[in-house]
Design a protein around this motif. Structure first.
Motif, PDB file in Angstrom:
ATOM      1  N   CYS A  68     -58.810 -58.323  68.400  1.00 35.86           N
ATOM      2  CA  CYS A  68     -59.710 -57.807  67.387  1.00 35.86           C
ATOM      3  C   CYS A  68     -61.169 -57.895  67.843  1.00 35.86           C
ATOM      4  O   CYS A  68     -61.933 -56.923  67.730  1.00 35.86           O
ATOM      5  N   SER A 105     -63.393 -54.651  69.000  1.00 39.70           N
ATOM      6  CA  SER A 105     -64.586 -54.424  68.178  1.00 39.70           C
ATOM      7  C   SER A 105     -65.822 -54.310  69.063  1.00 39.70           C
ATOM      8  O   SER A 105     -66.719 -53.491  68.807  1.00 39.70           O
ATOM      9  N   ALA A 160     -65.781 -50.943  70.764  1.00 41.85           N
ATOM     10  CA  ALA A 160     -66.166 -49.924  69.784  1.00 41.85           C
ATOM     11  C   ALA A 160     -67.667 -49.942  69.543  1.00 41.85           C
ATOM     12  O   ALA A 160     -68.312 -48.887  69.440  1.00 41.85           O
ATOM     13  N   ALA A 161     -68.241 -51.136  69.455  1.00 41.11           N
ATOM     14  CA  ALA A 161     -69.683 -51.245  69.246  1.00 41.11           C
ATOM     15  C   ALA A 161     -70.451 -50.667  70.429  1.00 41.11           C
ATOM     16  O   ALA A 161     -71.485 -49.997  70.251  1.00 41.11           O
ATOM     17  N   THR A 187     -70.685 -42.784  67.255  1.00 41.88           N
ATOM     18  CA  THR A 187     -70.125 -43.673  66.229  1.00 41.88           C
ATOM     19  C   THR A 187     -68.771 -43.160  65.737  1.00 41.88           C
ATOM     20  O   THR A 187     -67.890 -43.949  65.396  1.00 41.88           O
ATOM     21  N   ALA A 243     -65.938 -43.733  68.339  1.00 46.80           N
ATOM     22  CA  ALA A 243     -65.504 -45.140  68.386  1.00 46.80           C
ATOM     23  C   ALA A 243     -64.467 -45.485  67.333  1.00 46.80           C
ATOM     24  O   ALA A 243     -63.883 -46.584  67.377  1.00 46.80           O
ATOM     25  N   VAL A 244     -64.180 -44.581  66.391  1.00 47.03           N
ATOM     26  CA  VAL A 244     -63.263 -44.890  65.280  1.00 47.03           C
ATOM     27  C   VAL A 244     -61.879 -45.346  65.762  1.00 47.03           C
ATOM     28  O   VAL A 244     -61.331 -46.320  65.220  1.00 47.03           O
ATOM     29  N   LEU A 270     -61.048 -47.019  68.302  1.00 50.53           N
ATOM     30  CA  LEU A 270     -61.140 -48.404  68.781  1.00 50.53           C
ATOM     31  C   LEU A 270     -61.265 -49.376  67.609  1.00 50.53           C
ATOM     32  O   LEU A 270     -60.661 -50.453  67.619  1.00 50.53           O
ATOM     33  N   TRP A 271     -62.048 -48.996  66.593  1.00 53.91           N
ATOM     34  CA  TRP A 271     -62.126 -49.839  65.394  1.00 53.91           C
ATOM     35  C   TRP A 271     -60.753 -49.939  64.736  1.00 53.91           C
ATOM     36  O   TRP A 271     -60.353 -51.014  64.255  1.00 53.91           O
ATOM     37  N   ALA A 272     -60.009 -48.830  64.710  1.00 53.48           N
ATOM     38  CA  ALA A 272     -58.682 -48.835  64.085  1.00 53.48           C
ATOM     39  C   ALA A 272     -57.739 -49.777  64.825  1.00 53.48           C
ATOM     40  O   ALA A 272     -56.967 -50.525  64.202  1.00 53.48           O
ATOM     41  N   ALA A 308     -58.564 -52.399  66.536  1.00 51.39           N
ATOM     42  CA  ALA A 308     -58.982 -53.777  66.231  1.00 51.39           C
ATOM     43  C   ALA A 308     -58.429 -54.228  64.886  1.00 51.39           C
ATOM     44  O   ALA A 308     -57.997 -55.382  64.727  1.00 51.39           O
ATOM     45  N   ALA A 309     -58.405 -53.326  63.906  1.00 47.58           N
ATOM     46  CA  ALA A 309     -57.894 -53.680  62.579  1.00 47.58           C
ATOM     47  C   ALA A 309     -56.384 -53.937  62.618  1.00 47.58           C
ATOM     48  O   ALA A 309     -55.882 -54.882  61.992  1.00 47.58           O
TER      49      ALA A 309
END
Length: 452
Positions: A337, A341, A344-345, A427, A430-431, A433-435, A437-438
């Motif tokens: 995670c 994250s 993604a950042a 931004t 990057a979605v 990659l955020w997904a 991580a979740a």
């Protein structure tokens, strides 16, 4: 015939030890192959103008794998594993050469499809050989040795792929290693048992076709005309793939039934998180952050290195208690995670978007994957009183990982391809990659349903 216990002497002086060494060699070259594909895909797409087809390029070998993966389990009950290894190695070479000489992206995709046909059957053949041809002590030694191989290939693979791509071109990177691959697989084939290792099994053609169709539908998202059609392809692909996975995986996997089904579900989630992100790591680096082949090689290398080091520790000291197993899973989830994250950042520009932050995040994700991966495999292949044969357990591990990798990788690559070609903001790119991580946060509760 008495099998000697693992030792330095028996490793080099017994048939079982030589088989173990040959399997380690094959695993090392598999790591090199993975790095080659990751490094060369964006380079190929730039030369052949195939950026919009990233999803198709990613899905092609996966679709082919699902056509032949059930076939591998079926053939393993009818032919010696060594003979099967020889047959499908020839197909692997043919596919690699086809991709290397491609003058159009469609030919490259065709070569990847042929390679996937071989990989699907070989996946179950290789895991079946590991489970059935090696006693438990040797099997655990080889699984731990796989991490040592990953440690080597985490450096050798990206360096080879980046250097050859820069010096000679991406085409040569696809074929120069093939003689070593032939030698390693020949070493395995000649030491495998001469008889089929398991009772005759049914070839589940329908489930393989469903998987292939489902992943094929997912791969069309980026090229489908209009958002409604693309969304329809995505939903239909997920439904068809899910139906096939339920048919192929152990009963109760989707419901997280305690025991082996939950272990398969854990491996499925791990693969979804890590391989979904891995499928776009090089693409984001090349197309969004403008990394060259050398920096892409470094990026992939640190991730593989993190996985290898963690896997080497967990392979040498497998979790023998529920407490250790659950603790490692929590640590894995936290690292995945946090690492994803950070990548993604870096992609979104929330931290400096150079190689440093992106590579640091991907290295942390690699450590997270290595912390839990081998323990998840062991939970699946260890004998249990549930009526599943060794080859059946091996098949469950291979299919669970492959389905997750195909779905997550195809969706991620297709989404990024569509976003990049439409000029979306960083931004938004990057979605995925955020997904990922979740999703990593779901690992501990699934692991809690596995009884050691």
């Amino acid at each position: 015939m008495t099998v000697p216990p693992p030792s330095p002497r028996s490793l080099f002086g017994s048939a079982t030890g030589m088989l173990a060494l040959a399997l380690l060699g094959v695993e090392a070259l598999a790591g090199v192959q993975s790095a080659i594909v990751a490094v060369t895909t964006p380079l190929m797409a730039a030369e052949l103008h195939g950026q919009r087809l990233y999803g198709v390029v990613t899905a092609a070998p996966q679709v082919a794998m699902f056509l032949t993966m059930p076939l591998g389990t079926y053939l393993l009950g009818r032919f010696p594993a060594g003979r099967l290894l020889g047959w499908f190695t020839a197909v692997t070479v043919a596919g690699a050469v086809t991709s290397a000489v491609a003058a159009h992206v469609a030919v490259f995709i065709g070569g990847r499809f042929v390679t996937g046909l071989a990989a699907g059957a070989l996946a179950t053949v290789s895991m079946g050989a590991l489970v059935t041809a090696l006693p438990r002590a040797w099997r655990q030694l080889v699984l731990a040795g796989f991490s040592a191989m990953w440690l080597v290939t985490s450096i050798v693979g990206p360096v080879y792929a980046a250097w050859v791509s820069e010096a000679l071109g991406w085409r040569w990177a696809l074929v120069l290693y093939l003689p070593l691959l032939l030698l390693a697989r020949w070493g395995v084939a000649r030491r495998l048992p001469a008889e089929p290792p398991d009772a005759r099994r049914r070839w589940d053609v329908h489930s393989g076709l469903l998987l292939a169709v489902g992943v094929g539908l997912l791969s069309t998202m980026a090229t489908a005309p209009g958002g409604v059609v693309a969304a329809g392809c995505a939903v239909a692909g997920l439904l068809v793939t899910g139906l096939a996975a339920v048919r192929l995986l152990p009963a109760g996997t989707a419901r997280l039934r305690r025991g082996r089904p939950s272990a398969v579900a854990l491996l499925f989630l791990l693969s979804t998180v890590y391989f979904g992100a891995q499928s776009i790591t090089a693409i984001v680096g090349h197309d969004v952050l403008r990394f060259d082949a050398g920096r892409i090689g470094v990026l992939l290398g640190v991730g593989s290195l993190g996985w290898a080091v963690a896997g080497l520790v967990t392979g040498r000291f497998p979790a023998r208690s529920r407490r250790v197993f659950l603790t490692r899973t929590w640590l894995s989830a936290a690292l995945l995670c946090a690492g994803l994250s950070l990548t993604a950042a870096a992609t979104a520009g929330l931290v400096p978007s150079g190689l440093g932050w992106y590579a640091a995040g991907w290295a942390a994700a690699g450590v997270g994957m290595g912390t839990a991966y081998l323990d998840a495999i062991n939970q699946i292949v260890e004998p249990r009183e549930d009526g599943v044969t060794p080859v059946g357990a091996a098949g469950a591990a291979v299919i669970g990982e492959a389905v997750a990798t195909a779905v997550a990788g195809t969706v991620s690559a297709g989404a990024v391809a569509a976003l990049v070609t439409q000029g979306a903001a960083q931004t938004v790119v990057a979605v995925p990659l955020w997904a990922a991580a979740a999703v990593a946060l779901l690992l501990p509760p699934v692991a809690a349903r596995i009884r050691n």
